[in-house]
Design an enzyme around this catalytic site. Structure first.
Site, short mmCIF file in Angstrom:
data_model
loop_
_atom_site.label_atom_id
_atom_site.label_comp_id
_atom_site.label_asym_id
_atom_site.label_seq_id
_atom_site.Cartn_x
_atom_site.Cartn_y
_atom_site.Cartn_z
N PHE A 126 17.13 23.06 -37.48
CA PHE A 126 18.45 23.30 -37.76
C PHE A 126 18.48 23.54 -39.36
O PHE A 126 17.65 22.78 -40.05
CB PHE A 126 19.18 21.99 -37.66
CG PHE A 126 20.71 22.00 -37.66
CD1 PHE A 126 21.66 22.47 -36.49
CD2 PHE A 126 21.20 21.56 -38.81
CE1 PHE A 126 22.91 22.43 -36.72
CE2 PHE A 126 22.66 21.59 -39.02
CZ PHE A 126 23.47 22.05 -37.74
N ASP A 198 14.48 14.39 -36.29
CA ASP A 198 15.95 14.72 -36.35
C ASP A 198 16.44 14.35 -34.83
O ASP A 198 16.01 15.38 -33.99
CB ASP A 198 16.34 15.88 -36.79
CG ASP A 198 17.84 15.90 -36.95
OD1 ASP A 198 18.55 15.61 -35.98
OD2 ASP A 198 18.48 16.95 -37.76
N TYR A 223 28.58 12.00 -34.10
CA TYR A 223 29.65 12.56 -33.44
C TYR A 223 29.42 13.62 -32.36
O TYR A 223 30.12 14.27 -31.74
CB TYR A 223 30.65 13.42 -34.74
CG TYR A 223 29.75 14.57 -35.41
CD1 TYR A 223 29.40 15.82 -34.82
CD2 TYR A 223 29.41 14.20 -36.80
CE1 TYR A 223 28.82 16.57 -35.65
CE2 TYR A 223 28.44 15.22 -37.47
CZ TYR A 223 28.10 16.31 -37.05
OH TYR A 223 27.50 17.23 -37.57
N LYS A 224 28.00 13.52 -32.01
CA LYS A 224 27.65 14.46 -30.84
C LYS A 224 27.70 13.68 -29.62
O LYS A 224 28.76 13.09 -29.44
CB LYS A 224 26.36 15.25 -31.12
CG LYS A 224 26.64 16.25 -32.29
CD LYS A 224 25.20 16.91 -32.49
CE LYS A 224 25.48 17.86 -33.93
NZ LYS A 224 24.52 18.19 -34.70
N ARG A 373 26.11 28.40 -25.84
CA ARG A 373 25.78 27.10 -25.09
C ARG A 373 26.52 26.20 -24.29
O ARG A 373 27.51 26.19 -24.66
CB ARG A 373 25.64 26.23 -26.51
CG ARG A 373 24.07 26.13 -27.08
CD ARG A 373 24.26 25.27 -28.57
NE ARG A 373 25.25 24.58 -28.99
CZ ARG A 373 25.34 23.82 -30.17
NH1 ARG A 373 24.12 23.32 -30.48
NH2 ARG A 373 26.50 23.28 -30.39
C1 LIG Z 1 24.54 18.52 -36.15
C2 LIG Z 1 23.27 18.41 -36.87
C3 LIG Z 1 22.91 18.01 -37.93
C4 LIG Z 1 24.31 17.56 -38.59
O1 LIG Z 1 23.86 17.21 -40.10
P1 LIG Z 1 25.33 16.57 -40.74
O2 LIG Z 1 24.60 16.56 -42.20
O3 LIG Z 1 25.63 15.11 -40.28
O4 LIG Z 1 26.44 17.61 -41.00
C5 LIG Z 1 21.84 18.05 -38.44
N1 LIG Z 1 20.59 18.33 -37.62
C6 LIG Z 1 20.70 18.81 -36.63
C7 LIG Z 1 19.88 19.18 -35.78
C8 LIG Z 1 22.17 19.25 -35.96
O5 LIG Z 1 22.22 19.40 -34.73
#
Ligand SMILES: *Cc1c(COP(=O)(O)O)cnc(C)c1O
Length: 414
Positions: A126, A198, A223-224, A373
């Protein structure tokens, strides 16, 4: 299709999680397959926010820091996350975003692996994870921190005595591919390197056992799959063995040993609270705290079992239609049992297809450049909905209805 619906009805009847759906504010004419991007609202979160606004902020005002335990909300919320990720409550805290928590944890890890500079990650990670390493490297200098990215298939072989930290996302956000946390963590430790996982697409979606795998550090998303609401605070995990010695540079007053002494000199708390920085966002944290009640007495093994069942049924439905198999290319590796709670497909007009699906009530998302997705969230999706969603997808592709120009408009968020 009607045979599949009969089968789906049977599976739903014996579903261990079937009563959970009623705990969410979901519209019955929508099939919500985007809980991996933004979880829907649990009524418990709504109730918690109402309480926080009407009673705590609205009436009790500043006394709520003590009276309603606002001051301990980062810890009490984290304590509800701990069993979901296989951690002890005092190893987890809710704060900030994943990005900011990564900055803290990268710095903390480097304070342990002192003379090593290499952060090993994966090219498809990510982006924010990679950006945060770049930012840290720019701040402290290339001679102190360097990012090295390799292909997923080369991760294990790239861990060596130069590696300071292995920073990886457990479940790939694009494809749902899940890395072998146990093997990678063990290999890192054999070389005296540390790991940061992560868990954005794992926490709340599948069983995790951070403690038994001896994971050093982890971050995850509120939030996921945890359904904490838009912009909900993230969480971070620090293994007990590192808690006493480790330091992090965002030394805000909430991480101080005694914030209300207002001492001019920073002295870090000697527990997980040292990873706090500023004042916690009480309204958002209240929502997350309430949302997590949904997981009470839920067995994560049941969640994973149902996720597999939903995903298999979806693929079975698509397999009935040869046109679909030709047009959609499954990006999620097989066997799907070994991967995350989503299915991703490459499709030439992926954006248009995602818009057409949303228009038909199947809420999915698009990831550039060509990925659609589908998130499978067992707490609130039924097998019958999955059969319906597969039917709608099939029809759209067979009729090429996604070619309608109205599906081409792109907004700021895709
Ligand atoms: C959604 C997501 C994030 C989000 O990061 P924020 O800093 O909390 O916005 C980070 N890493 C992954 C793999 C994600 O899917």
């Amino acid at each position: 299709m009607s045979l599949k619906l009969d089968k789906a009805r049977e599976l739903d009847a014996s579903d261990a999680l079937k009563n959970k759906r009623s705990e969410f504010g979901l519209d019955n004419d929508q099939i919500y397959m985007d809980g991996n991007s933004l979880g829907p609202m649990p009524f418990a979160a709504q109730k918690a926010i109402e309480q926080a606004i009407n009673i705590e902020w609205g009436k009790d005002l500043i006394s709520s820091w003590n009276k309603h335990n606002w001051i301990d909300l980062p810890q009490s919320t984290a304590a509800k996350i701990a069993p979901i990720i296989g951690a002890k409550p005092h190893e987890v805290i809710c704060s900030d975003s994943i990005s900011i928590n990564l900055f803290k944890l990268l710095s903390a890890a480097l304070s342990i692996t002192k003379d090593r500079t290499e952060i090993l990650s994966e090219r498809g990670n990510f982006p924010t994870d990679l950006y945060m390493v770049e930012g840290l490297s720019t701040l402290v200098g290339q001679e102190r921190v360097q990012l090295r990215t390799v292909k997923k298939s080369n991760i294990i072989d790239s861990i060596n005595d130069k590696t300071a930290v292995v920073l990886l996302t457990h479940v790939d956000f694009r494809t749902g591919e899940m890395l072998n946390m146990e093997e990678i963590t063990r290999k890192a430790h054999q070389h005296d390197a540390l790991v940061i996982w992560d868990l954005a697409h794992s926490a709340g979606a599948l069983p995790l056992s951070l403690d038994s795998l001896e994971v050093d550090f982890a971050v995850g998303c509120g939030y996921k799959y945890l359904n904490g609401g838009p912009g909900s605070p993230a969480f971070l995990f620090v293994a007990e063995k590192h808690l006493k010695t480790v330091r992090q540079p965002l030394s805000g007053w909430m991480g101080h040993k005694a914030p209300f002494d207002f001492s001019p000199k920073y002295q870090a708390a000697d527990n997980i609270e040292k990873f706090l920085c500023g004042t916690p966002p009480i309204l958002s944290l209240s929502a997350l705290n309430g949302a997590l009640n949904v997981f009470e007495e839920v067995d994560m093994a049941d969640i994973q079992k149902k996720s597999i069942s939903l995903r298999k049924l979806f693929l079975d439905c698509l397999a009935d239609e040869p046109t679909i198999c030709e047009a959609l290319h499954l990006l999620t590796p097989t066997p799907i049992e070994e991967h995350g709670s989503q299915l991703s497909f490459a499709f030439e007009q992926a954006f248009e297809l995602s818009q057409a699906l949303i228009d038909q009530g199947v809420i999915v998302d698009y990831r550039a450049p060509n990925v659609v997705r589908f998130g499978f969230t067992p707490l609130y999706l039924s097998h019958q909905e999955i059969v319906k969603a597969a039917g709608i997808l099939t029809e759209l592709i067979v009729n090429k209805a996604y070619l309608n120009p109205k599906y081409q408009t792109r907004n700021k968020v895709t």
